[in-house]
Design a protein around this motif. Structure first.
Motif, mmCIF file in Angstrom:
data_model
loop_
_atom_site.group_PDB
_atom_site.id
_atom_site.type_symbol
_atom_site.label_atom_id
_atom_site.label_comp_id
_atom_site.label_asym_id
_atom_site.label_seq_id
_atom_site.Cartn_x
_atom_site.Cartn_y
_atom_site.Cartn_z
ATOM 1 N N LEU A 107 0.852 -1.189 0.000
ATOM 2 C CA LEU A 107 0.000 0.000 0.000
ATOM 3 C C LEU A 107 0.886 1.237 0.000
ATOM 4 O O LEU A 107 1.813 1.348 0.811
ATOM 5 C CB LEU A 107 -0.908 -0.003 1.225
ATOM 6 N N LEU A 108 0.579 2.173 -0.888
ATOM 7 C CA LEU A 108 1.395 3.370 -1.057
ATOM 8 C C LEU A 108 0.720 4.603 -0.481
ATOM 9 O O LEU A 108 -0.464 4.578 -0.166
ATOM 10 C CB LEU A 108 1.675 3.580 -2.543
ATOM 11 N N ASP A 109 1.473 5.697 -0.404
ATOM 12 C CA ASP A 109 0.990 6.978 0.139
ATOM 13 C C ASP A 109 0.609 6.861 1.608
ATOM 14 O O ASP A 109 -0.366 7.455 2.062
ATOM 15 C CB ASP A 109 -0.184 7.554 -0.662
ATOM 16 N N ASP A 138 4.218 3.493 10.915
ATOM 17 C CA ASP A 138 4.726 3.010 12.200
ATOM 18 C C ASP A 138 3.593 2.831 13.207
ATOM 19 O O ASP A 138 3.580 1.866 13.965
ATOM 20 C CB ASP A 138 5.791 3.953 12.752
ATOM 21 N N HIS A 139 2.630 3.745 13.187
ATOM 22 C CA HIS A 139 1.478 3.647 14.082
ATOM 23 C C HIS A 139 0.638 2.403 13.750
ATOM 24 O O HIS A 139 0.211 1.677 14.650
ATOM 25 C CB HIS A 139 0.641 4.917 13.996
ATOM 26 N N PRO A 190 0.196 -5.254 14.634
ATOM 27 C CA PRO A 190 1.371 -5.925 14.053
ATOM 28 C C PRO A 190 1.042 -7.232 13.334
ATOM 29 O O PRO A 190 1.807 -7.673 12.477
ATOM 30 C CB PRO A 190 2.273 -6.170 15.269
ATOM 31 N N GLU A 191 -0.088 -7.839 13.654
ATOM 32 C CA GLU A 191 -0.491 -9.054 12.952
ATOM 33 C C GLU A 191 -0.946 -8.740 11.530
ATOM 34 O O GLU A 191 -0.890 -9.593 10.649
ATOM 35 C CB GLU A 191 -1.608 -9.790 13.715
ATOM 36 N N ALA A 192 -1.376 -7.501 11.291
ATOM 37 C CA ALA A 192 -1.885 -7.102 9.978
ATOM 38 C C ALA A 192 -0.871 -6.325 9.155
ATOM 39 O O ALA A 192 -0.774 -6.512 7.946
ATOM 40 C CB ALA A 192 -3.159 -6.273 10.137
ATOM 41 N N PHE A 193 -0.124 -5.429 9.783
ATOM 42 C CA PHE A 193 0.761 -4.525 9.046
ATOM 43 C C PHE A 193 2.226 -4.778 9.369
ATOM 44 O O PHE A 193 2.581 -5.091 10.506
ATOM 45 C CB PHE A 193 0.416 -3.069 9.370
ATOM 46 N N PHE A 194 3.065 -4.599 8.356
ATOM 47 C CA PHE A 194 4.507 -4.737 8.541
ATOM 48 C C PHE A 194 5.218 -3.954 7.448
ATOM 49 O O PHE A 194 4.602 -3.426 6.527
ATOM 50 C CB PHE A 194 4.922 -6.214 8.534
ATOM 51 N N CYS A 195 6.531 -3.863 7.583
ATOM 52 C CA CYS A 195 7.339 -3.177 6.584
ATOM 53 C C CYS A 195 8.660 -3.926 6.452
ATOM 54 O O CYS A 195 9.186 -4.432 7.444
ATOM 55 C CB CYS A 195 7.575 -1.724 6.991
ATOM 56 N N GLU A 196 9.162 -4.008 5.257
ATOM 57 C CA GLU A 196 10.450 -4.637 5.019
ATOM 58 C C GLU A 196 11.509 -3.550 4.880
ATOM 59 O O GLU A 196 11.195 -2.428 4.474
ATOM 60 C CB GLU A 196 10.383 -5.518 3.775
ATOM 61 N N VAL A 249 3.420 0.714 3.304
ATOM 62 C CA VAL A 249 3.190 -0.297 4.338
ATOM 63 C C VAL A 249 2.683 -1.553 3.643
ATOM 64 O O VAL A 249 2.041 -1.466 2.591
ATOM 65 C CB VAL A 249 2.208 0.190 5.436
ATOM 66 N N LEU A 250 2.988 -2.694 4.211
ATOM 67 C CA LEU A 250 2.490 -3.962 3.706
ATOM 68 C C LEU A 250 1.423 -4.479 4.650
ATOM 69 O O LEU A 250 1.521 -4.265 5.863
ATOM 70 C CB LEU A 250 3.623 -4.976 3.574
ATOM 71 N N ALA A 251 0.419 -5.134 4.082
ATOM 72 C CA ALA A 251 -0.695 -5.647 4.886
ATOM 73 C C ALA A 251 -0.915 -7.117 4.575
ATOM 74 O O ALA A 251 -0.997 -7.507 3.407
ATOM 75 C CB ALA A 251 -1.966 -4.860 4.602
ATOM 76 N N ARG A 252 -0.993 -7.912 5.629
ATOM 77 C CA ARG A 252 -1.307 -9.339 5.494
ATOM 78 C C ARG A 252 -2.818 -9.480 5.302
ATOM 79 O O ARG A 252 -3.594 -9.107 6.179
ATOM 80 C CB ARG A 252 -0.864 -10.094 6.743
#
Length: 115
Positions: free
Chosen positions: A46-48, A55-56, A62-68, A77-80
């Motif tokens: 997901l962009l923008d 970070d928020h 944290p189970e849904a969102f992460f970043c590499e 941000v990346l979303a599971r």
């Protein structure tokens, strides 16, 4: 959620089309990337998403969102998909869509879908 759910959400907006990015399924707005599916880990890019918001989101869910690491310098941000709520994805996608679509497309959508 599944990738097709993400596609269904995004296809409500004008100028959105399915495509590919880095060989993976993607959604684009006038050839600009809206979101990219990562089948290897069933997540979406997901962009923008400003870094402080990213970070928020990661702290809150944290189970849904992460970043590499290679995305740390960007508003991404990346979303599971198996853990993220559709409403949250829709809000993040809509912001990117509004930043990418033409003013005419946005105005037409807003006129047909008043809030």
């Amino acid at each position: 959620m599944h990738w097709r759910d993400v596609v269904d959400i995004a296809m409500q907006w004008p100028e959105v089309a399915e495509g590919h990015s880095y060989g993976d399924p993607a959604l684009k707005v006038r050839k600009r990337l809206l979101a990219r599916y990562r089948p290897g880990d069933d997540s979406i890019v997901l962009l923008d998403v400003p870094r402080d918001e990213r970070d928020h989101l990661i702290d809150l869910m944290p189970e849904a969102f992460f970043c590499e690491p290679h995305y740390h310098g960007y508003g991404i941000v990346l979303a599971r998909l198996d853990h993220v709520r559709a409403g949250v994805v829709e809000r993040l996608l809509e912001r990117r869509w509004r930043n990418s679509a033409t003013k005419r497309a946005i105005a037409g959508f807003d006129k047909e879908h008043p809030r």
